[in-house]
Enzyme design. Structure first.
Site, PDB file in Angstrom:
ATOM      1  N   ASN A   6       0.868  -1.184   0.000  1.00  0.00           N
ATOM      2  CA  ASN A   6       0.000   0.000   0.000  1.00  0.00           C
ATOM      3  C   ASN A   6       0.903   1.232   0.000  1.00  0.00           C
ATOM      4  O   ASN A   6       1.433   1.621   1.040  1.00  0.00           O
ATOM      5  CB  ASN A   6      -0.888  -0.029   1.258  1.00  0.00           C
ATOM      6  CG  ASN A   6      -1.724   1.222   1.401  1.00  0.00           C
ATOM      7  OD1 ASN A   6      -1.804   2.036   0.478  1.00  0.00           O
ATOM      8  ND2 ASN A   6      -2.339   1.399   2.558  1.00  0.00           N
ATOM      9  N   LYS A   8       0.121   4.261  -0.478  1.00  0.00           N
ATOM     10  CA  LYS A   8      -0.510   5.511   0.003  1.00  0.00           C
ATOM     11  C   LYS A   8      -0.167   6.646  -0.969  1.00  0.00           C
ATOM     12  O   LYS A   8      -0.057   6.400  -2.159  1.00  0.00           O
ATOM     13  CB  LYS A   8      -0.065   5.811   1.438  1.00  0.00           C
ATOM     14  CG  LYS A   8      -0.211   4.582   2.329  1.00  0.00           C
ATOM     15  CD  LYS A   8      -0.049   4.850   3.786  1.00  0.00           C
ATOM     16  CE  LYS A   8      -0.183   3.532   4.536  1.00  0.00           C
ATOM     17  NZ  LYS A   8      -0.349   3.703   5.954  1.00  0.00           N
ATOM     18  N   HIS A  94      -9.922   1.469   4.340  1.00  0.00           N
ATOM     19  CA  HIS A  94      -8.681   1.745   5.077  1.00  0.00           C
ATOM     20  C   HIS A  94      -8.941   2.786   6.160  1.00  0.00           C
ATOM     21  O   HIS A  94      -9.696   3.737   5.940  1.00  0.00           O
ATOM     22  CB  HIS A  94      -7.595   2.237   4.117  1.00  0.00           C
ATOM     23  CG  HIS A  94      -6.240   2.225   4.757  1.00  0.00           C
ATOM     24  ND1 HIS A  94      -5.849   3.198   5.642  1.00  0.00           N
ATOM     25  CD2 HIS A  94      -5.217   1.342   4.679  1.00  0.00           C
ATOM     26  CE1 HIS A  94      -4.624   2.908   6.077  1.00  0.00           C
ATOM     27  NE2 HIS A  94      -4.217   1.791   5.502  1.00  0.00           N
ATOM     28  N   GLU A  96      -7.301   5.182   7.223  1.00  0.00           N
ATOM     29  CA  GLU A  96      -6.988   6.578   6.872  1.00  0.00           C
ATOM     30  C   GLU A  96      -8.153   7.227   6.124  1.00  0.00           C
ATOM     31  O   GLU A  96      -8.300   8.452   6.151  1.00  0.00           O
ATOM     32  CB  GLU A  96      -5.681   6.634   6.065  1.00  0.00           C
ATOM     33  CG  GLU A  96      -4.474   6.438   6.980  1.00  0.00           C
ATOM     34  CD  GLU A  96      -3.228   5.875   6.306  1.00  0.00           C
ATOM     35  OE1 GLU A  96      -3.153   5.861   5.072  1.00  0.00           O
ATOM     36  OE2 GLU A  96      -2.325   5.432   7.053  1.00  0.00           O
ATOM     37  N   GLU A 163      -6.284  -4.593  10.338  1.00  0.00           N
ATOM     38  CA  GLU A 163      -5.288  -3.558  10.596  1.00  0.00           C
ATOM     39  C   GLU A 163      -5.684  -2.760  11.842  1.00  0.00           C
ATOM     40  O   GLU A 163      -6.488  -1.820  11.737  1.00  0.00           O
ATOM     41  CB  GLU A 163      -5.198  -2.588   9.413  1.00  0.00           C
ATOM     42  CG  GLU A 163      -4.709  -3.201   8.132  1.00  0.00           C
ATOM     43  CD  GLU A 163      -4.053  -2.149   7.233  1.00  0.00           C
ATOM     44  OE1 GLU A 163      -2.927  -2.381   6.790  1.00  0.00           O
ATOM     45  OE2 GLU A 163      -4.645  -1.089   6.994  1.00  0.00           O
ATOM     46  N   GLY A 169       1.723   2.490  10.902  1.00  0.00           N
ATOM     47  CA  GLY A 169       2.756   3.515  10.841  1.00  0.00           C
ATOM     48  C   GLY A 169       3.391   3.855  12.177  1.00  0.00           C
ATOM     49  O   GLY A 169       4.104   4.854  12.294  1.00  0.00           O
ATOM     50  N   SER A 202       2.567  -1.816  10.509  1.00  0.00           N
ATOM     51  CA  SER A 202       3.978  -1.857  10.910  1.00  0.00           C
ATOM     52  C   SER A 202       4.674  -3.194  10.618  1.00  0.00           C
ATOM     53  O   SER A 202       5.557  -3.598  11.375  1.00  0.00           O
ATOM     54  CB  SER A 202       4.134  -1.492  12.387  1.00  0.00           C
ATOM     55  OG  SER A 202       3.712  -0.154  12.602  1.00  0.00           O
TER      56      SER A 202
HETATM   57  P1  PGA Z   1       2.258   0.542   7.706  1.00  0.00           P
HETATM   58  O1  PGA Z   1       0.856   0.767   6.949  1.00  0.00           O
HETATM   59  O2  PGA Z   1       2.838  -0.762   7.198  1.00  0.00           O
HETATM   60  O3  PGA Z   1       3.091   1.730   7.298  1.00  0.00           O
HETATM   61  O4  PGA Z   1       1.985   0.495   9.152  1.00  0.00           O
HETATM   62  C1  PGA Z   1      -0.034  -0.281   6.728  1.00  0.00           C
HETATM   63  C2  PGA Z   1      -1.262   0.225   6.038  1.00  0.00           C
HETATM   64  O5  PGA Z   1      -1.664   1.378   6.260  1.00  0.00           O
HETATM   65  O6  PGA Z   1      -1.891  -0.497   5.250  1.00  0.00           O
END
Ligand code: PGA
Length: 241
Positions: A6, A8, A94, A96, A163, A169, A202
């Site tokens: 991903n 982003k 997601h 976000e 998640e 993150g 992460s």
């Molecule tokens: P990350 O993000 O691996 O940077 O924690 C995962 C995601 O948002 O799908």
């Protein structure tokens, strides 16, 4: 095992040159069973899918509008437009985007539209830190799944990505027992017959071999670490080899 990148809001046309390493890795490790899916920003779906034409790596998008039809929706792209430029998957729900106001009902409409377009869906669910601390994890996962998948009979195109929001993150992953509990809750109550569950949040080369031992995890949704071909390959190696 699935390894879904991903990206982003990351990457431009030059970034795609970095992927030669991953293409080579995928070609030289054919005997191992794994699937790589890159979900770049929409601007890179077409050039990336062209570049990956003769490889087994697939391309996905990170969101879509809920309408299957064209319409007056400035700045939006629907699932069939994504399919048309080479996407085979779309990430939906997601956190976000949930944080920006995306509701369970809207996600449900998006999933239905993506199914109609023939895309596979990476459906993200997960609790916030506050919800975990107040012991609402199961309740939240139940609500997200029930509302997100409401009146969808054929779930064969749906891959669930668990998640935890507090893990995205942050460098922090759930404790083993908590992760086993959440994944088995999802699996036993709701997705007995559905194909796959991914873990996201992460994931890196240091925690991948620990995470891969959790029962019923069929792969990872990887944000930050997927932007570096080296880190991404390290995770795959640690998991499959
Ligand atoms: P990350 O993000 O691996 O940077 O924690 C995962 C995601 O948002 O799908």
């Amino acid at each position: 095992m699935y390894f879904v990148a991903n990206w982003k809001m990351f990457g431009d046309l030059r970034t795609l040159n970095l992927l030669d390493k991953v293409i080579k890795f995928s070609k030289t490790n054919k005997k191992h069973k794994f699937k790589i899916v890159y979900c770049p920003p929409n601007t890179l779906i077409r050039p990336l899918s062209r570049r990956l034409k003769k490889t087994k790596i697939e391309v996905g998008a990170q969101n879509c509008h809920h309408s299957y039809e064209y319409g007056a929706h400035t700045g939006q792209v629907n699932s069939s437009m994504l399919k048309n430029v080479g996407a085979k998957y779309v990430i939906l729900g997601h956190s976000e985007n949930r944080q920006l106001g995306e509701t369970d009902n809207l996600i449900n409409l998006k999933i239905k539209s993506a199914i109609k377009s023939g895309l596979k869906i990476i459906f993200c669910i997960g609790e916030t830190l506050k919800e975990r601390r107040t012991k609402k994890t199961n309740q939240v996962l139940k609500r997200q799944i029930e509302k997100g998948l409401k009146s969808i009979k054929n779930k064969s195109k749906i891959i669930i990505a668990y998640e935890p929001v507090w893990s995205i993150g942050t460098g922090v992953i759930p404790k083993e027992a908590a992760l086993i509990q959440a994944i088995s809750f999802i699996k036993s109550r709701f997705v007995k017959k559905y194909p796959k569950i991914l873990y996201g949040g992460s994931v890196n080369a240091n925690n991948a071999d620990k995470l891969k031992k959790i029962p019923n995890i069929d792969g990872f949704l990887i944000g930050g670490a997927s932007q570096s071909p080296k880190k991404f390959i390290d995770i795959i190696q640690k998991t499959i080899i």
